[in-house]
Scaffold this motif. Structure first.
Motif, PDB file in Angstrom:
ATOM      1  N   GLY A 115      53.123  26.724  46.832  1.00 17.85           N
ATOM      2  CA  GLY A 115      52.143  27.716  46.415  1.00 17.85           C
ATOM      3  C   GLY A 115      51.531  27.404  45.066  1.00 17.85           C
ATOM      4  N   GLN A 116      50.746  28.355  44.563  1.00 12.89           N
ATOM      5  CA  GLN A 116      50.051  28.172  43.298  1.00 12.89           C
ATOM      6  C   GLN A 116      51.043  28.003  42.149  1.00 12.89           C
ATOM      7  N   GLY A 117      50.812  26.999  41.324  1.00 16.31           N
ATOM      8  CA  GLY A 117      51.670  26.739  40.182  1.00 16.31           C
ATOM      9  C   GLY A 117      52.927  25.966  40.495  1.00 16.31           C
ATOM     10  N   SER A 118      53.168  25.658  41.750  1.00 15.32           N
ATOM     11  CA  SER A 118      54.367  24.925  42.144  1.00 15.32           C
ATOM     12  C   SER A 118      54.199  23.437  41.875  1.00 15.32           C
ATOM     13  N   LEU A 119      55.298  22.783  41.493  1.00 13.08           N
ATOM     14  CA  LEU A 119      55.304  21.331  41.315  1.00 13.08           C
ATOM     15  C   LEU A 119      55.843  20.622  42.558  1.00 13.08           C
ATOM     16  N   PHE A 120      56.042  21.383  43.617  1.00 11.94           N
ATOM     17  CA  PHE A 120      56.535  20.824  44.870  1.00 11.94           C
ATOM     18  C   PHE A 120      55.381  20.197  45.656  1.00 11.94           C
ATOM     19  N   ALA A 121      55.623  19.003  46.205  1.00 11.68           N
ATOM     20  CA  ALA A 121      54.643  18.330  47.050  1.00 11.68           C
ATOM     21  C   ALA A 121      55.354  17.767  48.270  1.00 11.68           C
ATOM     22  N   ALA A 122      54.613  17.589  49.350  1.00 13.40           N
ATOM     23  CA  ALA A 122      55.212  17.074  50.574  1.00 13.40           C
ATOM     24  C   ALA A 122      54.232  16.160  51.293  1.00 13.40           C
TER      25      ALA A 122
END
Length: 379
Positions: free
Chosen positions: A338-345
């Motif tokens: 989501g917004q502001g997350s540093l997670f990527a896939a």
């Protein structure tokens, strides 16, 4: 694929002292034979293997590919066998709790090894390093369950003498100082005898420990036949634990009437030096499959997922995974990204759980390499 490891060794697990078989691979920046190698900047990664009862160990070919990609990017890479895998002692648990402590033991070793490793007295090594924690399959599940790094390193801050944490720290320091001597001397020999553009043969790899209990023959690329240090080195290591106990007892007697001193809040090494804040502050998580099976999920899933969104995280998965439906994986990614997350896939088309389909392993390792290189650039 991976070269021969620079170090093969054992450490005790923080959980119960179970002997864990470990390896460390040095990047090109630690090549003693090449004075023009890039500077050693202390970036490091710990990568965990698939489920041991299904044959998972640190020789897994997919794990090899991930570790090799990180090594090419400039990371020092540590791999290990969970309890019950390969030559590590013990048995795989049902809860993964002991395996989390196994992983924490290797992270603690790696952080302290990197802290003491400075064979060329390079100012670049004082820069802020990246510590990347990752895994494949079961190893990724365990990685995703690990606490934040500050909490993970608490047992190593001021460990009790003869504790498993103290043994891990002392082995890390001992091996780093050995490598400082070996690599530093070899680099000096190149510079003094053959000039700055000459190269010499690769310094011998080292195995320390690893003979606890009966062991079956190793694979051809494993540790048998490599140069080892004498037992004197191990004696010095164990004596170091004893000397630390004596020194701590003296401090205790002089400071508070013989009572056991309370651990301070800061993380210090045995010389009283504070570990670099960046080493103990920046955690990133690499996961090639990070969705926990429902029977192993815990109450603290929200905290685990928050950690993955607050630190740079990459998950790579296939749309043909036989263990987890792709719809479930996509929903998990959507929830975390989501917004502001540093997670990527990254979802890789036609890839299954074992990355054996044509071309998919290359796509996965390319994603890993790009992610790891980006973390270095960001520092």
């Amino acid at each position: 694929m991976l070269p021969e490891p620079a170090l093969s060794f054992t450490i005790p697990s923080l959980h119960d002292g179970t002997v864990l078989d470990c390896r460390v691979y040095h990047p090109a920046s630690l090549a003693a034979a090449n004075p023009r190698a890039p500077p050693w900047k202390r970036h490091a990664a710990v990568v965990a293997h698939p489920y041991a009862p299904m044959g998972g160990c640190y020789d897994d070919p997919t794990l090899d590919s991930v570790a090799a990609a990180l090594l090419r990017t400039g990371y020092l890479v540590a791999t290990f066998n969970f309890r019950g895998a390969g030559h590590s002692a013990g048995r795989t648990s049902w809860t993964a709790r002991p395996e989390r402590d196994d992983y924490a033991s290797v992270v603690g070793f790696t952080v302290h090894y990197v802290h003491f490793l400075d064979p060329f007295n390079d100012e670049a090594s004082k820069q802020s390093p990246v510590l990347l924690m990752g895994g494949y399959s079961y190893g990724a599940m365990v990685t995703a369950q690990m606490p934040p790094l500050d909490q993970l390193l608490e047992p190593f801050a001021r460990p009790h003498a003869d504790s498993h944490a103290a043994q891990v720290r002392l082995r890390a320091q001992h091996l780093a100082e050995q490598q400082n001597l070996i690599l530093g001397s070899a680099r000096s020999a190149v510079l003094q005898v053959r000039g700055p553009h000459a190269t010499i043969g690769r310094a011998g790899a080292v195995r320390v420990g690893g003979d606890e209990g009966d062991r079956s023959p190793r694979k051809s690329h494993d540790s048998l036949g490599r140069r080892s240090f004498s037992l004197d080195a191990e004696d010095r290591f164990r004596r170091g634990v004893y000397l630390m106990a004596r020194a701590r007892a003296r401090r205790s007697a002089s400071s508070d009437g013989g009572n056991e001193p309370r651990p301070p809040q800061d993380k210090q090494d045995e010389r009283g030096e504070t570990l670099p804040a960046a080493t103990a502050g920046l955690v990133t998580h690499l996961a090639t499959m990070s969705l926990q099976p429902s029977r192993l999920r815990r109450r603290h899933d929200d905290a685990e997922e928050k950690k993955l969104t607050e630190n740079a995280t990459l998950a790579v998965f296939g749309d043909n995974d036989v263990f987890v439906p792709v719809g479930r994986l996509r929903a998990w990614v959507a929830r975390l990204a989501g917004q502001g997350s540093l997670f990527a896939a990254r979802e890789v088309a036609s890839a299954g759980h074992f990355w054996g389909e044509d071309g998919v392993l290359d796509l996965m390792t390319e994603s890993v390499e790009a992610f790891a290189a980006g973390l270095i650039r960001d520092t």
